[in-house]
Design a protein around this motif. Sequence first.
Motif, mmCIF file in Angstrom:
data_model
loop_
_atom_site.group_PDB
_atom_site.id
_atom_site.type_symbol
_atom_site.label_atom_id
_atom_site.label_comp_id
_atom_site.label_asym_id
_atom_site.label_seq_id
_atom_site.Cartn_x
_atom_site.Cartn_y
_atom_site.Cartn_z
ATOM 1 N N GLN A 116 -8.089 -1.918 -7.439
ATOM 2 C CA GLN A 116 -9.513 -1.649 -7.654
ATOM 3 C C GLN A 116 -9.919 -0.305 -7.059
ATOM 4 O O GLN A 116 -10.680 0.446 -7.662
ATOM 5 N N ILE A 117 -9.407 -0.018 -5.874
ATOM 6 C CA ILE A 117 -9.732 1.247 -5.212
ATOM 7 C C ILE A 117 -9.198 2.420 -6.027
ATOM 8 O O ILE A 117 -9.916 3.384 -6.302
ATOM 9 N N VAL A 118 -7.937 2.360 -6.403
ATOM 10 C CA VAL A 118 -7.328 3.470 -7.141
ATOM 11 C C VAL A 118 -8.041 3.675 -8.472
ATOM 12 O O VAL A 118 -8.464 4.781 -8.797
ATOM 13 N N LYS A 119 -8.198 2.613 -9.234
ATOM 14 C CA LYS A 119 -8.789 2.742 -10.575
ATOM 15 C C LYS A 119 -10.251 3.164 -10.533
ATOM 16 O O LYS A 119 -10.698 3.910 -11.395
ATOM 17 N N SER A 120 -11.000 2.738 -9.512
ATOM 18 C CA SER A 120 -12.414 3.117 -9.440
ATOM 19 C C SER A 120 -12.606 4.572 -9.024
ATOM 20 O O SER A 120 -13.686 5.129 -9.214
ATOM 21 N N ASN A 121 -11.568 5.186 -8.466
ATOM 22 C CA ASN A 121 -11.683 6.577 -8.025
ATOM 23 C C ASN A 121 -11.002 7.568 -8.964
ATOM 24 O O ASN A 121 -11.138 8.775 -8.781
ATOM 25 N N LEU A 122 -10.270 7.070 -9.939
ATOM 26 C CA LEU A 122 -9.636 7.957 -10.916
ATOM 27 C C LEU A 122 -10.535 8.103 -12.131
ATOM 28 O O LEU A 122 -11.138 7.132 -12.584
ATOM 29 N N LYS A 123 -10.612 9.308 -12.671
ATOM 30 C CA LYS A 123 -11.432 9.565 -13.862
ATOM 31 C C LYS A 123 -10.573 9.692 -15.121
ATOM 32 O O LYS A 123 -11.038 9.455 -16.212
ATOM 33 N N ASN A 124 -9.319 10.067 -14.937
ATOM 34 C CA ASN A 124 -8.415 10.295 -16.053
ATOM 35 C C ASN A 124 -7.885 8.965 -16.591
ATOM 36 O O ASN A 124 -7.181 8.234 -15.887
ATOM 37 N N LYS A 125 -8.212 8.664 -17.848
ATOM 38 C CA LYS A 125 -7.803 7.387 -18.447
ATOM 39 C C LYS A 125 -6.287 7.238 -18.529
ATOM 40 O O LYS A 125 -5.765 6.137 -18.367
ATOM 41 N N MET A 126 -5.589 8.334 -18.740
ATOM 42 C CA MET A 126 -4.127 8.258 -18.802
ATOM 43 C C MET A 126 -3.534 7.888 -17.444
ATOM 44 O O MET A 126 -2.569 7.131 -17.375
ATOM 45 N N ILE A 148 0.833 -1.208 0.000
ATOM 46 C CA ILE A 148 0.000 0.000 0.000
ATOM 47 C C ILE A 148 0.867 1.257 0.000
ATOM 48 O O ILE A 148 0.535 2.248 -0.654
ATOM 49 N N ASN A 149 1.988 1.227 0.685
ATOM 50 C CA ASN A 149 2.901 2.384 0.650
ATOM 51 C C ASN A 149 3.419 2.644 -0.764
ATOM 52 O O ASN A 149 3.588 3.800 -1.150
ATOM 53 N N GLU A 150 3.680 1.592 -1.521
ATOM 54 C CA GLU A 150 4.127 1.765 -2.916
ATOM 55 C C GLU A 150 3.029 2.423 -3.760
ATOM 56 O O GLU A 150 3.313 3.260 -4.608
ATOM 57 N N VAL A 151 1.786 2.046 -3.515
ATOM 58 C CA VAL A 151 0.657 2.667 -4.221
ATOM 59 C C VAL A 151 0.582 4.151 -3.862
ATOM 60 O O VAL A 151 0.398 5.011 -4.724
ATOM 61 N N LYS A 152 0.777 4.468 -2.580
ATOM 62 C CA LYS A 152 0.732 5.867 -2.142
ATOM 63 C C LYS A 152 1.871 6.680 -2.753
ATOM 64 O O LYS A 152 1.676 7.826 -3.151
ATOM 65 N N VAL A 153 3.050 6.098 -2.838
ATOM 66 C CA VAL A 153 4.179 6.791 -3.477
ATOM 67 C C VAL A 153 3.818 7.119 -4.918
ATOM 68 O O VAL A 153 4.042 8.235 -5.387
ATOM 69 N N TRP A 154 3.240 6.157 -5.618
ATOM 70 C CA TRP A 154 2.829 6.398 -7.005
ATOM 71 C C TRP A 154 1.805 7.540 -7.062
ATOM 72 O O TRP A 154 1.934 8.445 -7.882
ATOM 73 N N MET A 155 0.796 7.505 -6.176
ATOM 74 C CA MET A 155 -0.263 8.519 -6.196
ATOM 75 C C MET A 155 0.293 9.926 -6.001
ATOM 76 O O MET A 155 -0.130 10.862 -6.677
ATOM 77 N N TYR A 156 1.226 10.070 -5.071
ATOM 78 C CA TYR A 156 1.732 11.401 -4.769
ATOM 79 C C TYR A 156 2.693 11.924 -5.834
ATOM 80 O O TYR A 156 3.018 13.107 -5.843
ATOM 81 N N ASP A 157 3.095 11.053 -6.753
ATOM 82 C CA ASP A 157 3.899 11.489 -7.893
ATOM 83 C C ASP A 157 3.024 11.913 -9.068
ATOM 84 O O ASP A 157 3.532 12.350 -10.095
ATOM 85 N N GLN A 158 1.712 11.759 -8.924
ATOM 86 C CA GLN A 158 0.768 12.085 -9.998
ATOM 87 C C GLN A 158 0.034 13.383 -9.674
ATOM 88 O O GLN A 158 0.069 13.861 -8.549
ATOM 89 N N THR A 159 -0.662 13.887 -10.661
ATOM 90 C CA THR A 159 -1.511 15.055 -10.450
ATOM 91 C C THR A 159 -2.934 14.548 -10.236
ATOM 92 O O THR A 159 -3.669 14.290 -11.185
ATOM 93 N N ILE A 160 -3.277 14.383 -8.959
ATOM 94 C CA ILE A 160 -4.594 13.876 -8.574
ATOM 95 C C ILE A 160 -5.187 14.868 -7.586
ATOM 96 O O ILE A 160 -4.505 15.344 -6.676
ATOM 97 N N LYS A 161 -6.465 15.160 -7.766
ATOM 98 C CA LYS A 161 -7.137 16.110 -6.878
ATOM 99 C C LYS A 161 -7.068 15.644 -5.424
ATOM 100 O O LYS A 161 -7.163 14.451 -5.130
ATOM 101 N N ILE A 167 -10.061 10.269 -0.408
ATOM 102 C CA ILE A 167 -10.966 9.117 -0.518
ATOM 103 C C ILE A 167 -10.165 7.826 -0.695
ATOM 104 O O ILE A 167 -10.401 6.829 -0.010
ATOM 105 N N ILE A 168 -9.204 7.850 -1.611
ATOM 106 C CA ILE A 168 -8.389 6.659 -1.871
ATOM 107 C C ILE A 168 -7.601 6.267 -0.619
ATOM 108 O O ILE A 168 -7.555 5.094 -0.246
ATOM 109 N N ASN A 169 -6.991 7.243 0.043
ATOM 110 C CA ASN A 169 -6.219 6.957 1.257
ATOM 111 C C ASN A 169 -7.075 6.325 2.345
ATOM 112 O O ASN A 169 -6.632 5.402 3.031
#
Length: 135
Positions: free
Chosen positions: A94-104, A22-35, A41-43
């Motif tokens: 599943q959590i990350v992908k279901s909460n992201l709207k940007n296909k890229m 889960i920490n690896e997923v969080k590292v990825w998220m914080y390197d992206q431009t996500i609202k 919500i994801i966290n």
Amino acid sequence: MSISCVVCNYAITEPLCASCVINEVKVWMYDQTIKTKVLIIINKKLRTILRRVESLDYVISPFEEKYDSILKCIKCKNGVYLMCFYCVSNQASQIVKSNLKNKMLIENFEESFNTSLYGYESDSKLYDVESIPNM
């Protein structure tokens, strides 16, 4: 003595704990431009999965002495619980992908975490990510 995942029933072969996954997923998220609202919500949902996993028993290694028989994470050296790397990764995915709207962003996540490996379905409703509220 069990070394099978409580979700998929396969043997736990990857000694990587849920917290490190889960920490690896969080590292990825914080390197992206996500609202920020989406990150919150994801966290929250990721923390819920982590709490569920941490409520399970540890994996007991058949190869160690009795006094040190808990399987250790190769990254952080903490004990590994009875949910495998793949099920934790699948649920986090599943959590990350279901909460992201940007296909890229979704494609980037799938490439980064090779989510096509996690295509199997779980019969366990206890660990159903859809049951985790947005809060």
